[in-house]
Every structure is written in C-alpha cells, then in structure tokens.
Write an enzyme that holds these catalytic residues in place. Structure first.
Site, short mmCIF file in Angstrom:
data_model
loop_
_atom_site.label_atom_id
_atom_site.label_comp_id
_atom_site.label_asym_id
_atom_site.label_seq_id
_atom_site.Cartn_x
_atom_site.Cartn_y
_atom_site.Cartn_z
N ALA A 186 0.83 -1.20 0.00
CA ALA A 186 0.00 0.00 0.00
C ALA A 186 0.87 1.25 0.00
CB ALA A 186 -0.92 0.00 1.22
N GLY B 229 7.27 -12.90 3.06
CA GLY B 229 7.63 -12.50 4.41
C GLY B 229 9.12 -12.66 4.68
N ASP B 230 9.82 -11.55 4.91
CA ASP B 230 11.25 -11.54 5.25
C ASP B 230 12.14 -12.05 4.13
OD1 ASP B 230 10.50 -10.58 7.71
OD2 ASP B 230 10.69 -12.51 8.74
N CYS C 209 -3.84 -8.09 4.47
CA CYS C 209 -3.47 -6.80 5.06
C CYS C 209 -3.83 -6.78 6.55
CB CYS C 209 -4.17 -5.66 4.35
SG CYS C 209 -3.74 -4.03 5.04
N HIS D 299 1.83 -15.05 3.42
CA HIS D 299 2.80 -14.35 4.27
C HIS D 299 2.94 -15.19 5.54
CE1 HIS D 299 4.69 -10.52 5.86
NE2 HIS D 299 4.66 -11.32 6.91
N GLN E 106 -4.59 -5.90 -7.30
CA GLN E 106 -5.13 -6.48 -6.08
C GLN E 106 -6.35 -5.71 -5.59
OE1 GLN E 106 -3.53 -6.16 -1.89
NE2 GLN E 106 -2.94 -8.30 -2.29
#
Length: 327
Positions: free
Chosen positions: A20, A203-204, A102, A171, A72
C-alpha cells in the site's frame, strides 16, 4: 525457474508483493524493467473502484510494459468485489488478486484484508464472486491465520482452489503478529500440501539466501518480495539470478543510479501531479538514500527540497559523495 498462473507463463518465480502506497505504476514499471516474474498493484478498495474514486483508479493503473498485469482488490461485500474485478479487467488487468492478508487496523476494522480469515465461509463467497465475474486468473494473498490459535490458511486455500483460484500467496505470519518476529516459512508447507495450484512464500525475503531458505522450508513454487525491494528495485532480478545460477543483473552505480532515481522521481511527479508527487516520492527517496548510507544532513536536504530541479541536483550530489566514500 518459470511459474504458470492459468494461461500465463512467468519467466521468473520471484514476484513483487503488493504494498500500500508503494507499488504504484511508476514503481512497478521500474521493478519490471530490471526483471520480475510479476508485479502486483497496491491494494485497491473494490467499492471505491466502482464508485470512481480517482485515487482507486490511479492505484489500479496498468501499462503494457508491466508484462502480465495484476491488480489487487480488497473488500468485504461480494457485489463490490465482483464489480471491481470486472472494472479492473476492463482497464487491462490480466490477473485479479484478492487481499486477505493486510493487517492494518483501518482495513481489518472494516472486516476486509486479514479479518476475512476469521470468517472463512464469508470470505469464500467473495472469492467465488470474483472468480465468476471475470475471465482472467484470480489469485489470493493471505496470512497463516488471524492469530496463533487459528492457523487456517490451508483450509481456506483448499476451498479457494475448489472455486477456481489459480495461485495462492502466504505471508508467513499471523495477522496479530503484523510484521514482528520472524516469518514462519515452514508453516507455509501446510498450504503447499493442501493444494495443487502454485503457492508463493512471502515474508522476510530480502535476498537470495532468504529466498532459498523460504523455498526449501516451504516447498513453495516461488517467492514474493516486498520490503526487500524498497530502495533496491533490482533486488528481484538479483534473487532470480542467484536462485538459478545466472549472472547477476547490472546494478546502477554512481551517476547511473542518480539518473535512475531522478527518472523515477520525475515519473512520480508526472503520474500524481507536482504536489502529491513530491509527497509520494519522499519514501522512495529515503530508501534510495539509505541504501547508499547518505549522511543525515544530505538525506534531509533531499527529502525536504520542494523544487524538482533542486531535488535532482541534490540526488546527483549524494551519489557523487557516495562514490567518493566508496573509492
């Protein structure tokens, strides 16, 4: 390593995450220019899209040089999600991604985003409405669950696949974790085992080593990079090359990087208009300056200057200083 989403064959399994306020059209075009399997738009509120809010339409903007364009959508009502999906496809989207990941309170308080993982039956009605509304692949992005007591991603993924979803991104955190702690890539393996469509680990994932570990631990078909590409739009191409034993891409240095940053800044001003463009560009300029360890005062000058020509001169100065320090 290729990846198939419905009829689309991607030449890389390293994808850009929807972020976002970040993955707008100028940024997606820049990342794509270095090489990325897929670049996904920032989250677009489906109801605002249908009601013709200018900000929603700009977020959903696509362009031919994006490759396969994915937009999205977020929402909590099947009608708006279906109508929003039809609209973004009419405007050029070749894939529609559904946001169920989100964690932001302003999204979950409206029963959208990862809040939908608390009501999987309702979530499925939204997913099915979108699939039935469009003739392009529909994908889904979510988390492991709402909290540690409700890891239901595998169950939702299986149901989503049954109604036609063609790729799922996970995620490796719950909603209640937000971005704290470490992403649990091993937990993503439960989703991989539950479905036959491609599952993407998120994620990461900031570099090739992290991507390789995520793939090994999850068994996923690809990875999605978000924060790891901030200030480094070439990072997806670097990871792809590292995973596939290919020569790394050429990363702009010195004044070549200054030229890239200035072009990105100018495109943002053109896309948003001068005032909003200056505001939206600051986060990107900050990440660029951080990546070259710009001294605090010079960084502040770059971020606070309001005249575009002055900003561009300061960017060149910052990169010249960085070159001298590196030498």
């Amino acid at each position: 390593m290729t990846l198939r989403i419905g009829p689309h064959v991607l030449n890389s399994s390293v994808l850009l995450a929807p972020l976002a306020g970040i993955t707008d059209l100028p940024y997606r075009r820049l990342v794509r220019s270095f090489g990325a399997g897929l670049v996904v738009s920032e989250m677009v509120a489906s109801q605002e899209m249908v009601q013709a809010r200018p900000s929603a339409h700009s977020k959903a903007e696509v362009h031919g040089d994006l490759g396969i364009a994915s937009v999205q959508l977020a929402g909590r009502e099947a009608y708006w999600m279906a109508e929003g999906a039809r609209m973004v496809v009419d405007r050029g989207a070749q894939i529609v991604d559904i946001n169920m990941g989100c964690p932001a309170k302003k999204v979950t308080n409206g029963y959208s985003g990862s809040a939908l993982m608390r009501t999987p039956d309702h979530a499925l009605t939204l997913i099915e409405a979108v699939v039935q509304a469009v003739n392009v692949p529909v994908t889904l992005k979510m988390r492991l669950g709402w909290d540690d007591d409700s890891h239901n991603a595998a169950t939702i993924a299986r149901a989503a696949q049954d109604v036609g979803v063609q790729m799922i991104t996970i995620h490796g955190r719950t909603r209640c974790q937000f971005y704290k702690g470490q992403a649990d890539w091993r937990a993503i393996a439960q989703v991989v085992d539950a479905v036959t469509v491609p599952v993407i680990a998120n994620g990461d994932i900031v570099d090739t080593d992290a991507a390789r570990q995520a793939l090994d631990q999850s068994g996923a078909a690809g990875v999605m990079v978000g924060r790891g590409a901030q200030g480094r739009p070439w990072q997806l191409a670097v990871i792809h090359a590292g995973l596939n034993g290919l020569p790394p891409p050429e990363i702009p240095q010195g004044q070549n990087r200054a030229d890239m940053i200035i072009a990105h800044h100018a495109e943002m001003l053109d896309f948003y208009g001068p005032e909003m463009g200056l505001k939206c560009a600051r986060k990107h300029l900050g990440w660029y300056m951080d990546d070259i360890d710009t001294p605090r005062e010079m960084r502040r000058a770059v971020l606070t200057a309001r005249d575009p020509a002055q900003v561009h001169d300061l960017i060149r100065d910052a990169l010249s200083s960085s070159e001298r320090v590196a030498a």
